[in-house]
Design an enzyme around this catalytic site. Structure first.
Site, PDB file in Angstrom:
ATOM      1  N   SER A   1       1.940  15.183   4.958  1.00  0.00           N
ATOM      2  CA  SER A   1       1.879  16.434   4.179  1.00  0.00           C
ATOM      3  C   SER A   1       2.391  17.605   5.010  1.00  0.00           C
ATOM      4  O   SER A   1       3.166  18.445   4.522  1.00  0.00           O
ATOM      5  CB  SER A   1       0.433  16.717   3.755  1.00  0.00           C
ATOM      6  OG  SER A   1      -0.008  15.739   2.857  1.00  0.00           O
TER       7      SER A   1
ATOM      8  N   GLY B   1       6.654  11.802  -3.999  1.00  0.00           N
ATOM      9  CA  GLY B   1       6.159  12.775  -4.975  1.00  0.00           C
ATOM     10  C   GLY B   1       5.961  14.133  -4.335  1.00  0.00           C
ATOM     11  O   GLY B   1       6.251  15.175  -4.940  1.00  0.00           O
TER      12      GLY B   1
ATOM     13  N   GLN C   1      -0.156  19.024  -4.590  1.00  0.00           N
ATOM     14  CA  GLN C   1       1.288  19.135  -4.832  1.00  0.00           C
ATOM     15  C   GLN C   1       1.565  20.211  -5.865  1.00  0.00           C
ATOM     16  O   GLN C   1       2.489  21.019  -5.716  1.00  0.00           O
ATOM     17  CB  GLN C   1       1.848  17.787  -5.289  1.00  0.00           C
ATOM     18  CG  GLN C   1       1.801  16.734  -4.194  1.00  0.00           C
ATOM     19  CD  GLN C   1       2.243  15.361  -4.675  1.00  0.00           C
ATOM     20  OE1 GLN C   1       2.602  15.190  -5.843  1.00  0.00           O
ATOM     21  NE2 GLN C   1       2.223  14.388  -3.787  1.00  0.00           N
TER      22      GLN C   1
ATOM     23  N   ASP D   1      -5.918   9.524  -0.906  1.00  0.00           N
ATOM     24  CA  ASP D   1      -4.953   8.492  -0.517  1.00  0.00           C
ATOM     25  C   ASP D   1      -5.615   7.303   0.191  1.00  0.00           C
ATOM     26  O   ASP D   1      -4.936   6.321   0.503  1.00  0.00           O
ATOM     27  CB  ASP D   1      -3.888   9.104   0.406  1.00  0.00           C
ATOM     28  CG  ASP D   1      -2.990  10.078  -0.355  1.00  0.00           C
ATOM     29  OD1 ASP D   1      -2.895   9.942  -1.591  1.00  0.00           O
ATOM     30  OD2 ASP D   1      -2.410  10.969   0.277  1.00  0.00           O
TER      31      ASP D   1
ATOM     32  N   LYS E   1      -0.192   7.743  -8.774  1.00  0.00           N
ATOM     33  CA  LYS E   1       0.362   7.795  -7.408  1.00  0.00           C
ATOM     34  C   LYS E   1       1.634   6.940  -7.344  1.00  0.00           C
ATOM     35  O   LYS E   1       2.224   6.628  -8.370  1.00  0.00           O
ATOM     36  CB  LYS E   1      -0.690   7.320  -6.408  1.00  0.00           C
ATOM     37  CG  LYS E   1      -1.912   8.236  -6.345  1.00  0.00           C
ATOM     38  CD  LYS E   1      -1.557   9.582  -5.778  1.00  0.00           C
ATOM     39  CE  LYS E   1      -2.742  10.522  -5.793  1.00  0.00           C
ATOM     40  NZ  LYS E   1      -2.388  11.890  -5.435  1.00  0.00           N
TER      41      LYS E   1
ATOM     42  N   ARG F   1       0.888   2.319   0.532  1.00  0.00           N
ATOM     43  CA  ARG F   1      -0.541   2.182   0.849  1.00  0.00           C
ATOM     44  C   ARG F   1      -1.135   0.891   0.277  1.00  0.00           C
ATOM     45  O   ARG F   1      -2.088   0.354   0.828  1.00  0.00           O
ATOM     46  CB  ARG F   1      -1.317   3.404   0.372  1.00  0.00           C
ATOM     47  CG  ARG F   1      -0.852   4.675   1.082  1.00  0.00           C
ATOM     48  CD  ARG F   1      -1.840   5.800   1.020  1.00  0.00           C
ATOM     49  NE  ARG F   1      -1.178   7.076   1.218  1.00  0.00           N
ATOM     50  CZ  ARG F   1      -0.789   7.561   2.407  1.00  0.00           C
ATOM     51  NH1 ARG F   1      -1.004   6.879   3.513  1.00  0.00           N
ATOM     52  NH2 ARG F   1      -0.175   8.716   2.487  1.00  0.00           N
TER      53      ARG F   1
HETATM   54  C1  S3P Z   1      -0.150  15.484  -1.129  1.00  0.00           C
HETATM   55  C2  S3P Z   1      -1.045  15.610  -2.160  1.00  0.00           C
HETATM   56  C3  S3P Z   1      -1.693  14.482  -2.823  1.00  0.00           C
HETATM   57  C4  S3P Z   1      -1.540  13.184  -2.034  1.00  0.00           C
HETATM   58  C5  S3P Z   1      -0.152  13.001  -1.504  1.00  0.00           C
HETATM   59  C6  S3P Z   1       0.212  14.164  -0.594  1.00  0.00           C
HETATM   60  C7  S3P Z   1       0.438  16.693  -0.535  1.00  0.00           C
HETATM   61  O1  S3P Z   1      -1.093  14.287  -4.077  1.00  0.00           O
HETATM   62  O2  S3P Z   1      -1.909  12.076  -2.823  1.00  0.00           O
HETATM   63  O3  S3P Z   1      -0.050  11.802  -0.767  1.00  0.00           O
HETATM   64  O4  S3P Z   1       1.027  16.602   0.566  1.00  0.00           O
HETATM   65  O5  S3P Z   1       0.312  17.762  -1.134  1.00  0.00           O
HETATM   66  P1  S3P Z   1      -1.574  15.099  -5.386  1.00  0.00           P
HETATM   67  O6  S3P Z   1      -1.225  16.504  -5.201  1.00  0.00           O
HETATM   68  O7  S3P Z   1      -0.807  14.468  -6.515  1.00  0.00           O
HETATM   69  O8  S3P Z   1      -3.042  14.839  -5.470  1.00  0.00           O
END
Ligand code: S3P
Length: 449
Positions: free
Chosen positions: A29, A101, A176, A326, A353, A402
């Site tokens: 992240s 994502g 996100q 996660d 996910k 994962r």
């Molecule tokens: C992340 C937010 C999470 C997480 C992803 C990383 C981020 O997703 O599952 O691996 O870096 O902001 P979501 O925002 O969809 O919960």
């Protein structure tokens, strides 16, 4: 990249005690955000400890396409010459965010308030994931989005030529989405406000502050109210990326279930929006201690010492879901080695996910002789006890790193070897996984070797 090439079948078998030090890679992240904020800053941002997984490398490529100069100097050591807030150039080609994502959603936010057009795509997993959660709020700034049915990639975004600031309550717990709105708000005049009912990882807020933005978080009855003053001049920074707690979870969980193990995982982020897994494991009886607690790169970090432990099932509080979102796949593996039942409610976000992680874990655990129950929002694992996990099955990973790593951990203490149909996605977040686990004593083999 649009795929992961030829599928790599992997098998993990029971091994002797895991011993040693596990230096897991940088936080995914924070790595994405360091590149994106570096690209939106004036001057040269220097990054150390950057995760060099496929997801982050795709974001680095994307930042180049938007006009930033991104250079690798050595392992984990990178620099970004930014173009400043509002300075993104129009990419000449489609932006391929691969499996990520986080990459695609944050970049869509970051470009949504500049008068440019960009088309985004990704691999077979990312093309199935919902983008409406980001295109809904960026439309409020004045951007337009044209995607496939159901808000799927490929998708073209027309950035807003004269963006208006936005006040947005996120409809789901998603860092996100929050981050996409904040990054869009950077190039809007006035204040952009995001309201989160359930707090999620706060790296964007911490890092924006570090890069010189005016941003505050107020805890109110509605939830966390995050207010960003638009059009700041972000100043280049030195970013030391801490090690990823989500990657650390794999060797930590492996050491807990392989008899006689004792390992140390140094320098792992203990950010309270990310450390739910370690709290949960301790509630299950894990011998897990935090040593040398300190601050690095603006994040609390600690060295984790983990010893093999006899574990028991628990009811995992639903309120903890976003602080360990996660880690549910590997937590459900650990739960299989516990005595009793582990109930994991409040996990519906797992369905969107890299794969539908409730379904992928449920089917894979069943294939390895473990009893599970599931509904839309819950996964329940009936523990088999420390020596009672049959194994012997093959899990389908659906392009999800994962899921692949979780089943490799399962095989390390199951009665029979455990396989996955395709371990290639592991390279998206933890490219040194096999070598690191082998260094601790694990036995993972590829079918092609
Ligand atoms: C992340 C937010 C999470 C997480 C992803 C990383 C981020 O997703 O599952 O691996 O870096 O902001 P979501 O925002 O969809 O919960």
């Amino acid at each position: 990249m649009s795929g992961h090439g030829t599928p790599i079948k992997m098998t993990s078998r029971a091994c002797g005690p895991l011993k040693g030090t596990a230096e897991v890679p940088g936080d995914k992240s924070i790595s994405h955000r360091a590149l994106i904020l570096g690209a939106l800053s004036v001057g040269e941002t220097k990054i150390t400890g950057l995760l060099e997984g496929e997801d982050v490398l795709d974001t680095a490529k994307a930042m180049r396409a938007f006009g930033a100069e991104v250079t690798q100097h050595g392992p984990g050591s990178w620099s970004v010459h930014g173009v400043g807030v509002g300075g993104f150039a129009e990419p000449e080609d489609v932006i391929d965010c691969g499996n990520s994502g986080t990459g695609v959603r944050l970049i869509m936010g970051a470009m949504a308030t500049s008068p440019i057009v960009a088309t985004f795509t990704g691999d077979g997993s990312l093309r199935k994931r919902p983008m409406g959660r980001v295109t809904d709020p960026i439309r409020l700034f004045g951007a337009q989005a044209f995607g496939r049915h159901g808000g799927r990639l490929p998708m073209t975004i027309l950035g807003a030529p004269s963006p208006a600031p936005v006040r947005y309550a996120t409809p789901m717990a998603s860092a996100q989405v929050k981050s996409a709105v904040l990054l869009a708000g950077l190039n809007a005049p006035g204040q952009t406000v995001v309201i989160e009912k359930t707090p999620t990882r706060d790296h964007t807020e911490r890092m924006l502050r570090g890069f010189g933005a005016e941003i505050t978080t107020e805890v109110t009855e509605q939830g966390h109210v995050i207010t960003l003053q638009g059009q700041p001049e972000l100043k280049a920074q030195e970013v030391a990326v801490p090690r990823d707690p989500s990657s650390a979870a794999f060797p930590v969980c492996a050491a807990l279930i392989v008899p006689g193990s004792e390992i140390v995982v140094p320098g792992v982020s203990q950010n309270p929006t990310r450390n739910g897994i370690f709290i949960t494991l301790r509630e299950m009886g894990a011998d897990l201690t935090f040593e040398n607690e300190r601050e690095e790169g603006g994040e609390p970090v600690a060295d984790l010492r983990v010893r093999y432990s006899k574990l028991h099932g628990i009811d995992v509080p639903a309120e903890r879901a976003s602080a360990q979102i996660d880690e549910y796949p590997v937590l459900s593996v650990v739960a299989a080695f516990a005595e009793g039942v582990t109930r994991m409610p409040g996990v519906h976000e797992l369905r969107v996910k890299e794969s539908d992680r409730i379904d992928a874990m449920a089917r894979g655990l069943e294939a390895n002789g473990i009893k599970i129950e599931e509904d839309e929002d819950t996964l329940i694992v009936h523990g088999c006890g420390p020596e009672g996990v049959p194994g012997g099955g093959t899990a389908v990973t659906h392009l999800d790193h994962r899921i692949a790593m979780s089943f490799m951990v399962l095989g390390m203490a199951a009665q029979q070897p455990v396989s996955v149909d395709d371990g290639s996605p592991i390279a998206t977040s933890f490219p040194i996984f096999e070598d690191l686990m082998a260094g601790l004593g694990a036995e993972i083999v590829r079918a092609d070797r």
